[in-house]
Design a protein around this motif. Structure first.
Motif, PDB file in Angstrom:
ATOM      1  N   VAL A 221       0.862  -1.183   0.000  1.00 47.63           N
ATOM      2  CA  VAL A 221       0.000   0.000   0.000  1.00 47.63           C
ATOM      3  C   VAL A 221       0.894   1.228   0.000  1.00 47.63           C
ATOM      4  N   VAL A 222       0.667   2.133  -0.952  1.00 47.43           N
ATOM      5  CA  VAL A 222       1.460   3.356  -1.066  1.00 47.43           C
ATOM      6  C   VAL A 222       0.511   4.543  -1.126  1.00 47.43           C
ATOM      7  N   THR A 223       0.697   5.514  -0.234  1.00 46.89           N
ATOM      8  CA  THR A 223      -0.151   6.705  -0.230  1.00 46.89           C
ATOM      9  C   THR A 223       0.590   7.863  -0.890  1.00 46.89           C
ATOM     10  N   LEU A 224      -0.079   8.511  -1.854  1.00 43.70           N
ATOM     11  CA  LEU A 224       0.556   9.551  -2.663  1.00 43.70           C
ATOM     12  C   LEU A 224      -0.249  10.843  -2.735  1.00 43.70           C
ATOM     13  N   SER A 225      -1.412  10.894  -2.096  1.00 46.74           N
ATOM     14  CA  SER A 225      -2.334  12.003  -2.356  1.00 46.74           C
ATOM     15  C   SER A 225      -1.883  13.335  -1.759  1.00 46.74           C
ATOM     16  N   ASP A 231      -4.846  10.092   3.024  1.00 41.56           N
ATOM     17  CA  ASP A 231      -3.687   9.229   3.278  1.00 41.56           C
ATOM     18  C   ASP A 231      -3.719   8.581   4.661  1.00 41.56           C
ATOM     19  N   ASP A 232      -4.033   9.341   5.697  1.00 36.51           N
ATOM     20  CA  ASP A 232      -3.962   8.794   7.061  1.00 36.51           C
ATOM     21  C   ASP A 232      -4.906   7.610   7.268  1.00 36.51           C
ATOM     22  N   PRO A 233      -6.189   7.702   6.875  1.00 40.08           N
ATOM     23  CA  PRO A 233      -7.057   6.526   7.032  1.00 40.08           C
ATOM     24  C   PRO A 233      -6.555   5.319   6.240  1.00 40.08           C
ATOM     25  N   ALA A 234      -5.937   5.590   5.075  1.00 40.52           N
ATOM     26  CA  ALA A 234      -5.390   4.491   4.273  1.00 40.52           C
ATOM     27  C   ALA A 234      -4.246   3.802   5.005  1.00 40.52           C
ATOM     28  N   LEU A 235      -3.374   4.586   5.606  1.00 40.22           N
ATOM     29  CA  LEU A 235      -2.246   4.013   6.326  1.00 40.22           C
ATOM     30  C   LEU A 235      -2.715   3.197   7.525  1.00 40.22           C
ATOM     31  N   ILE A 236      -3.704   3.700   8.246  1.00 37.21           N
ATOM     32  CA  ILE A 236      -4.238   2.975   9.395  1.00 37.21           C
ATOM     33  C   ILE A 236      -4.828   1.636   8.954  1.00 37.21           C
ATOM     34  N   ALA A 237      -5.596   1.661   7.859  1.00 37.74           N
ATOM     35  CA  ALA A 237      -6.200   0.423   7.357  1.00 37.74           C
ATOM     36  C   ALA A 237      -5.129  -0.559   6.893  1.00 37.74           C
ATOM     37  N   ALA A 238      -4.077  -0.055   6.238  1.00 41.01           N
ATOM     38  CA  ALA A 238      -3.004  -0.924   5.746  1.00 41.01           C
ATOM     39  C   ALA A 238      -2.239  -1.559   6.898  1.00 41.01           C
ATOM     40  N   GLY A 244       2.050  -6.194   3.451  1.00 34.65           N
ATOM     41  CA  GLY A 244       3.467  -6.548   3.450  1.00 34.65           C
ATOM     42  C   GLY A 244       4.390  -5.360   3.338  1.00 34.65           C
ATOM     43  N   TYR A 245       3.914  -4.297   2.711  1.00 38.67           N
ATOM     44  CA  TYR A 245       4.715  -3.074   2.574  1.00 38.67           C
ATOM     45  C   TYR A 245       3.772  -1.892   2.660  1.00 38.67           C
ATOM     46  N   VAL A 246       4.165  -0.879   3.421  1.00 43.56           N
ATOM     47  CA  VAL A 246       3.366   0.341   3.561  1.00 43.56           C
ATOM     48  C   VAL A 246       4.301   1.523   3.381  1.00 43.56           C
ATOM     49  N   GLY A 247       4.018   2.366   2.393  1.00 46.15           N
ATOM     50  CA  GLY A 247       4.862   3.528   2.124  1.00 46.15           C
ATOM     51  C   GLY A 247       4.025   4.784   2.017  1.00 46.15           C
ATOM     52  N   ASP A 276       7.308   3.079   5.402  1.00 46.38           N
ATOM     53  CA  ASP A 276       8.478   3.567   4.675  1.00 46.38           C
ATOM     54  C   ASP A 276       8.188   5.013   4.286  1.00 46.38           C
ATOM     55  N   GLY A 277       8.751   5.924   5.065  1.00 43.10           N
ATOM     56  CA  GLY A 277       8.485   7.321   4.809  1.00 43.10           C
ATOM     57  C   GLY A 277       9.746   8.157   5.044  1.00 43.10           C
ATOM     58  N   PRO A 278      10.147   8.974   4.094  1.00 47.48           N
ATOM     59  CA  PRO A 278       9.560   9.135   2.765  1.00 47.48           C
ATOM     60  C   PRO A 278       9.649   7.852   1.937  1.00 47.48           C
ATOM     61  N   VAL A 279       8.615   7.568   1.169  1.00 46.09           N
ATOM     62  CA  VAL A 279       8.504   6.324   0.440  1.00 46.09           C
ATOM     63  C   VAL A 279       9.585   6.206  -0.633  1.00 46.09           C
ATOM     64  N   GLY A 280      10.017   4.984  -0.881  1.00 50.06           N
ATOM     65  CA  GLY A 280      10.914   4.718  -1.994  1.00 50.06           C
ATOM     66  C   GLY A 280      12.366   4.548  -1.602  1.00 50.06           C
TER      67      GLY A 280
END
Length: 307
Positions: A221-225, A231-238, A244-247, A276-280
């Motif tokens: 799961v990668v948040t880019l918005s 982004d925050d609700p997405a990260l919590i759900a992930a 396996g990977y959250v960025g 993984d923040g900053p992602v990548g």
């Protein structure tokens, strides 16, 4: 492994035709393909997949034709020490052993392709065991003798949150890597087929969408918005779902603020540390395309670390 996706797809299309399956069963040194890599050969000479990236495929095709014609299964070993190394060996170095077995009840039962597809469709891994004395493959463990065990992991998936310009570059990259990709964004003006052709689009709020996809070890799961409401609700759900990977895209300063918000939302330090923040991977990326490349590399590394 993702590299075998095209082989599994071809097996469904060619079902009922005489075939042989070549599999890398051991490697040493700088072998070009990992253990478990497949090459499926049709009786008419067509083939899908690879066991060496091109070094020994010609010889494997000849062996497969003999197996299809009724010869017993075979195990071929190739390496730079062979007299014919430059013809059917591995001039790049290393050594591989390749098993060639008929696709039949006596070898690799065609029904196994269905079982593998069924398990992967359910997000489960499946293990197939081959008796190296007979060349027969089965889902049941072999109790004695030399065996080869191949684990078929569920398909890899990338959930991209935020239909932004970086996502437009990341989607085709992920597709090339054999990673199923979904773009999630509740903003209709961003999430359009024109901007993301031939892509699975999901306009639900990210927490709802991610929960529905039931992310596991084979999901990134990668948040880019850049929008904390998205982004925050997405990260919590992930994180709660065990992806396996959250960025998360953003600067170190914005990530520090993100950590504080997630902690206030009830995330534990251990969960937040998984982001993984900053992602990548740091490649000095400039611009959307290079950032997408760094993200894709980080996703691939995370998946490889699980293998």
């Amino acid at each position: 492994m993702a590299e075998n996706d095209s082989v599994l797809a071809a097996a469904r299309v060619w079902r009922g035709a005489p075939m042989a399956l070549a599999t890398v069963v051991s490697t040493w040194g700088s072998a070009p393909r990992p253990k478990g890599s497949h090459m499926l050969v049709h009786a008419d000479g067509r083939f899908e997949g690879s066991v060496s990236g091109g070094c020994v495929e010609g010889d494997i095709l000849d062996t497969a034709a003999k197996v299809i014609a009724g010869a017993p299964f075979a195990v071929k070993t190739y390496g730079v020490a062979d007299a014919s190394a430059w013809e059917v060996g591995l001039p790049c170095g290393g050594e591989i052993s390749v098993m060639v077995q008929p696709v039949s009840a006596e070898g690799f039962d065609p029904e196994l392709f269905d079982r593998i597809a069924e398990a992967r469709g359910q997000g489960r891994a499946l293990t197939v065991t081959t008796d190296m004395a007979t060349g027969h493959s089965d889902l049941r463990p072999v109790e004695a003798g030399e065996v080869f065990v191949n684990r078929y992991a569920p398909p890899r998936r990338l959930l991209i949150v935020g239909a932004v310009q970086i996502a437009q570059s990341l989607v085709p990259l992920a597709r090339t890597l054999g990673i199923e990709t979904v773009v999630i964004d509740p903003r209709g003006r961003f999430l359009t087929e024109e901007r993301f052709p031939d892509t699975i689009l999901d306009d639900r709020w990210p927490d709802e969408a991610i929960a529905a996809y039931a992310p596991g070890p084979a999901t990134a799961v990668v948040t880019l918005s850049h929008d904390t409401k998205i982004d925050d609700p997405a990260l919590i759900a992930a994180l709660n779902g065990g992806a396996g990977y959250v960025g998360a895209l953003g600067s170190r300063r914005s990530h520090a603020a993100r950590r504080e918000r997630l902690a206030e939302a009830g995330m534990t330090p251990e969960q937040i540390d998984r982001i993984d923040g900053p992602v990548g991977i740091d490649i000095g990326a400039i611009g959307p395309s290079e950032i997408a490349l760094s993200v894709a590399a980080a996703v691939v590394k995370a998946f490889r670390d699980q293998d």
